[in-house]
Design a protein around this motif. Structure first.
Motif, PDB file in Angstrom:
ATOM      1  N   LYS A   1       0.881  -1.215  -0.080  1.00 16.35           N
ATOM      2  CA  LYS A   1       0.041  -0.075  -0.040  1.00 16.35           C
ATOM      3  C   LYS A   1       0.735   1.276  -0.041  1.00 16.35           C
ATOM      4  CE  LYS A   1      -3.761   2.193   2.425  1.00 16.35           C
ATOM      5  NZ  LYS A   1      -4.564   2.562   1.133  1.00 16.35           N
TER       6      LYS A   1
ATOM      7  N   HIS B   1      -5.899  -3.344  -6.873  1.00 14.65           N
ATOM      8  CA  HIS B   1      -6.707  -3.431  -5.869  1.00 14.65           C
ATOM      9  C   HIS B   1      -7.466  -4.751  -5.490  1.00 14.65           C
ATOM     10  CE1 HIS B   1      -7.299   1.009  -6.312  1.00 14.65           C
ATOM     11  NE2 HIS B   1      -7.042   0.796  -7.563  1.00 14.65           N
TER      12      HIS B   1
ATOM     13  N   GLN C   1      -4.555  -5.880  -2.884  1.00 14.33           N
ATOM     14  CA  GLN C   1      -4.906  -5.018  -1.702  1.00 14.33           C
ATOM     15  C   GLN C   1      -6.197  -5.666  -0.584  1.00 14.33           C
ATOM     16  OE1 GLN C   1      -4.429  -0.696  -3.328  1.00 14.33           O
ATOM     17  NE2 GLN C   1      -4.514  -0.738  -0.995  1.00 14.33           N
ATOM     18  N   ARG C   2      -7.055  -5.810  -1.423  1.00  6.79           N
ATOM     19  CA  ARG C   2      -8.242  -6.641  -0.978  1.00  6.79           C
ATOM     20  C   ARG C   2      -7.936  -7.913  -0.113  1.00  6.79           C
ATOM     21  NH1 ARG C   2     -11.649 -10.189  -1.172  1.00  6.79           N
ATOM     22  NH2 ARG C   2     -10.826 -11.080  -3.120  1.00  6.79           N
TER      23      ARG C   2
ATOM     24  N   GLU D   1      -8.634   0.450   1.271  1.00  4.60           N
ATOM     25  CA  GLU D   1      -8.381   1.095   0.031  1.00  4.60           C
ATOM     26  C   GLU D   1      -8.003   2.763   0.219  1.00  4.60           C
ATOM     27  OE1 GLU D   1      -8.817  -0.051  -3.529  1.00  4.60           O
ATOM     28  OE2 GLU D   1      -8.627  -1.934  -2.675  1.00  4.60           O
TER      29      GLU D   1
END
Length: 150
Positions: free
Chosen positions: A125, A140, A143-144, A150
């Motif tokens: 991140k 993304h 990241q999830r 987010e």
């Protein structure tokens, strides 16, 4: 006759530890786009670290973003050769590909880093070396998966 314990010789472990300030300074110079200074510092870091994978990757990435792609690819090849003998985090390979502008390759390697439980993935991140990948839906999704906000 044995050497006294206060000998002036520096143990190799301490010499290897000297890489860190050069690594951090080199990465800072890279972020400022002061590539010549970055490369100088990162070469010193590589020498002190005895070709440590994260340090080699940092130098390769700097070569890549400075337009010296031949040098970047040579170091990437060296990382891949090292990976046959020792663990090289896929995260480090990913940052080189990101520097080369090969986003799909970088994301493939980040996904491998996630699968390997690479400790470096925790920087996903915040690592500026990955900024060019942030717009990607794959980024993304990663990241999830890591449960990073987010």
């Amino acid at each position: 006759m044995t050497k006294p314990s206060n000998s002036c010789e520096t143990p190799s472990i301490w010499i290897r530890a000297l890489f860190f300030p050069h690594l951090v300074l080199g990465q800072a110079y890279e972020q400022k786009k002061a590539y010549d200074q970055a490369i100088t510092e990162l070469r010193r870091a590589v020498d002190f670290s005895q070709n440590s994978p994260p340090v080699l990757a940092a130098l390769a990435r700097t070569y890549a973003v400075s337009g010296r792609t031949t040098e970047a690819r040579n170091l990437l090849d060296q990382l891949m050769q090292q990976s046959k003998k020792q663990y090289v985090s896929p995260f480090y390979v990913a940052i080189v590909y990101a520097g080369l502008g090969e986003k799909d390759q970088a994301l493939d390697w980040l996904e491998k880093a996630y699968g390997d439980h690479s400790n470096a993935i925790v920087f996903l991140k915040v690592d500026p070396q990955l900024d060019t990948l942030r717009a990607s839906p794959r980024f993304h999704e990663l990241q999830r998966k890591l449960r990073l906000p987010e």
